[in-house]
Write a protein that holds these residues in place. Structure first.
Motif, PDB file in Angstrom:
ATOM      1  N   UNK A 307      27.132  24.484  12.513  1.00  0.00           N
ATOM      2  CA  UNK A 307      26.279  25.027  13.183  1.00  0.00           C
ATOM      3  C   UNK A 307      25.681  25.971  12.169  1.00  0.00           C
ATOM      4  N   UNK A 308      24.282  25.893  11.999  1.00  0.00           N
ATOM      5  CA  UNK A 308      23.894  26.387  10.318  1.00  0.00           C
ATOM      6  C   UNK A 308      22.325  26.654  10.723  1.00  0.00           C
ATOM      7  N   UNK A 309      21.719  27.594   9.968  1.00  0.00           N
ATOM      8  CA  UNK A 309      20.499  27.659   9.323  1.00  0.00           C
ATOM      9  C   UNK A 309      20.367  26.927   7.787  1.00  0.00           C
ATOM     10  N   UNK A 310      19.544  25.971   7.714  1.00  0.00           N
ATOM     11  CA  UNK A 310      19.490  25.321   6.261  1.00  0.00           C
ATOM     12  C   UNK A 310      18.897  26.316   5.393  1.00  0.00           C
ATOM     13  N   UNK A 311      18.243  27.461   5.704  1.00  0.00           N
ATOM     14  CA  UNK A 311      17.463  28.397   5.039  1.00  0.00           C
ATOM     15  C   UNK A 311      18.654  29.657   4.590  1.00  0.00           C
ATOM     16  N   UNK A 312      19.664  29.488   5.256  1.00  0.00           N
ATOM     17  CA  UNK A 312      20.727  30.571   5.043  1.00  0.00           C
ATOM     18  C   UNK A 312      21.548  30.144   3.773  1.00  0.00           C
ATOM     19  N   UNK A 313      21.926  30.687   2.591  1.00  0.00           N
ATOM     20  CA  UNK A 313      22.679  30.374   1.672  1.00  0.00           C
ATOM     21  C   UNK A 313      24.288  30.366   1.942  1.00  0.00           C
ATOM     22  N   UNK A 314      24.507  31.456   2.987  1.00  0.00           N
ATOM     23  CA  UNK A 314      25.829  31.786   3.505  1.00  0.00           C
ATOM     24  C   UNK A 314      26.104  30.536   4.449  1.00  0.00           C
ATOM     25  N   UNK A 315      25.218  30.078   5.223  1.00  0.00           N
ATOM     26  CA  UNK A 315      25.521  29.161   6.312  1.00  0.00           C
ATOM     27  C   UNK A 315      25.976  28.003   5.558  1.00  0.00           C
ATOM     28  N   UNK A 316      24.917  27.636   4.592  1.00  0.00           N
ATOM     29  CA  UNK A 316      25.242  26.237   3.775  1.00  0.00           C
ATOM     30  C   UNK A 316      26.323  26.495   3.014  1.00  0.00           C
ATOM     31  N   UNK A 317      26.762  27.569   2.607  1.00  0.00           N
ATOM     32  CA  UNK A 317      27.976  27.437   1.684  1.00  0.00           C
ATOM     33  C   UNK A 317      29.142  26.999   2.205  1.00  0.00           C
ATOM     34  N   UNK A 318      29.343  27.076   3.469  1.00  0.00           N
ATOM     35  CA  UNK A 318      30.674  26.650   4.379  1.00  0.00           C
ATOM     36  C   UNK A 318      30.632  25.080   4.446  1.00  0.00           C
TER      37      UNK A 318
END
Length: 437
Positions: A307-318
């Motif tokens: 579950x993430x926001x593709x605009x968030x680098x931290x989210x995508x990092x996982x």
């Protein structure tokens, strides 16, 4: 090793904020000419040019920035000190890009590889996610559907691991393809990509109330046909949700109450943070699941949920770290300096089309033909681009030019900024708008 990479990425953003935009000019001229039938037609042309100057990052090879694809290829890059970190740029010369694509991969002793296919409905955020995973924008992104018109390939290389991303067009039905006269590639490419995939990432836009409650029949048919390929579910745009409890209901529906061979626990609390894997949440009413329903709406064979926001680098990092861990021993397919298989001209055309989609209303951008007239390196090492935009109606041309040439100039400016960050060189871009005869 990841920390310096992030500091470098942040520094690039700071540099981008202080780059100066050069002067731009827009003018309109009417050129009458006589036809063999002795009547006059009008040829209206608007030319908009924008020059962009970024900081010169001296290179041992040419006027490309340090960390460019050619620098990596020649072995002259400084990965630890370069502001671009380990994310290579794309060469602005097609022959150099082609040479890099066929060059023997510089593999370590124990290489690992993973081919990932991103599937989802149009405008689910596949290209945005791909760009974030790659660390540099090479795929066009727009709020309008069908921005990606054909399969595009991106390459992530970290240490001994190479992840190959296949960003596919949004999956559509044959009826929609025929009804809207869309390219056949929009229908075929997602299926072709599956034939060589090691992992499937299914992207769902949870902010879209009309499509988020079920996977499309076309997507389900694709997953069913290639059921032997592991798949994960990525629930995108969670930052747009006002009630996070909706995620529990959507998860149960989209997975049919089963993840990685285990039933969802109906009373499990929801503790996951954005950008982490979901520990099998559940819905309040188990009757809402489609188990036993002849018309399937979810896929019960996902290995993981993100579950993430593709605009968030931290989210995508996982998610990126997960993909790297899923790579299996095997030879690399590309040199570590390869970021995408697209030609420089294809990247430019796609970026300009992205801006057309963003600035023009309704069907107008879909009726613009693009033709690159000039692509060359200027005397100062800058990239000089001239592209013709051909439209079928004079009303379309007026919209594209805009009052006092504002729209076409804005498109040129925004495209130039993106291309500077892709090629790491100065860009002098000129767009002309002409009426199709």
């Amino acid at each position: 090793m990841a920390a310096p990479s992030w500091r470098g990425a942040g520094l690039v953003q700071e540099v981008l904020r202080v780059w100066q935009v050069g002067p731009h000019v827009a003018r309109e001229r009417v050129i009458p000419f006589s036809s063999p039938l002795s009547f006059q037609r009008r040829c209206v042309s608007c030319v908009a040019g924008s020059a962009f100057s970024g900081p010169r990052l001296a290179s041992a090879s040419r006027n490309y920035g340090q960390g460019s694809a050619l620098d990596h290829f020649l072995g002259s890059s400084q990965r630890d000190s370069s502001v671009t970190s380990c994310v290579p740029a794309v060469s602005m010369h097609r022959d150099e890009q082609d040479l890099l694509l066929v060059h023997h991969p510089d593999m370590p002793e124990n290489p690992r590889v993973l081919r990932v296919v991103l599937l989802g409905a149009p405008n689910a955020g596949k290209s945005t996610l791909s760009n974030q995973l790659l660390g540099r924008k090479v795929f066009p992104v727009s709020k309008k559907v069908h921005t990606t018109r054909c399969q595009a390939l991106g390459v992530i290389t970290e240490k001994e691991t190479q992840v190959i991303l296949l960003d596919t067009p949004g999956i559509i039905s044959p009826g929609k393809q025929k009804r809207h006269h869309l390219e056949l590639s929009l229908l075929e490419d997602p299926w072709k990509s599956m034939e060589s995939a090691d992992l499937v990432v299914v992207l769902v836009d949870v902010s879209d109330k009309w499509t988020r409650n079920q996977l499309s029949p076309q997507l389900l048919r694709c997953l069913t046909k290639f059921s032997q390929i592991p798949s994960v579910l990525v629930m995108n745009k969670i930052d747009c949700l006002k009630r996070k409890s909706v995620l529990l209901e959507l998860t149960a529906a989209l997975t049919e109450g089963e993840v990685n061979g285990k039933k969802l626990e109906m009373r499990q609390a929801f503790h996951s943070q954005p950008g982490t894997r979901c520990p099998s949440p559940a819905v309040k009413d188990p009757n809402t699941l489609s188990v036993g329903n002849p018309q399937r709406i979810g896929w019960p064979h996902f290995k993981e949920i993100f579950m993430l926001s593709a605009l968030s680098q931290e989210d995508v990092k996982t998610l990126k770290q997960y993909l790297l861990t899923q790579a299996q021993p095997g030879p690399w397919e590309y040199h570590s300096a390869v970021l995408t298989s697209q030609t420089p001209e294809e990247i430019c055309t796609n970026i300009i089309r992205e801006k057309l989609l963003e600035h023009l209303p309704q069907e107008v951008p879909y009726n613009v033909q693009q033709k690159t007239a000039i692509w060359e390196e200027g005397p100062g090492g800058e990239l000089v681009i001239q592209q013709k935009l051909l439209v079928p109606k004079e009303s379309y041309m007026k919209l594209l030019i805009g009052p006092k040439g504002h729209v076409i100039s804005q498109i040129a400016q925004e495209a130039g900024r993106d291309l500077m960050n892709i090629f790491l060189c100065d860009v002098d871009i000129h767009l002309s708008v002409k009426l199709l005869k």
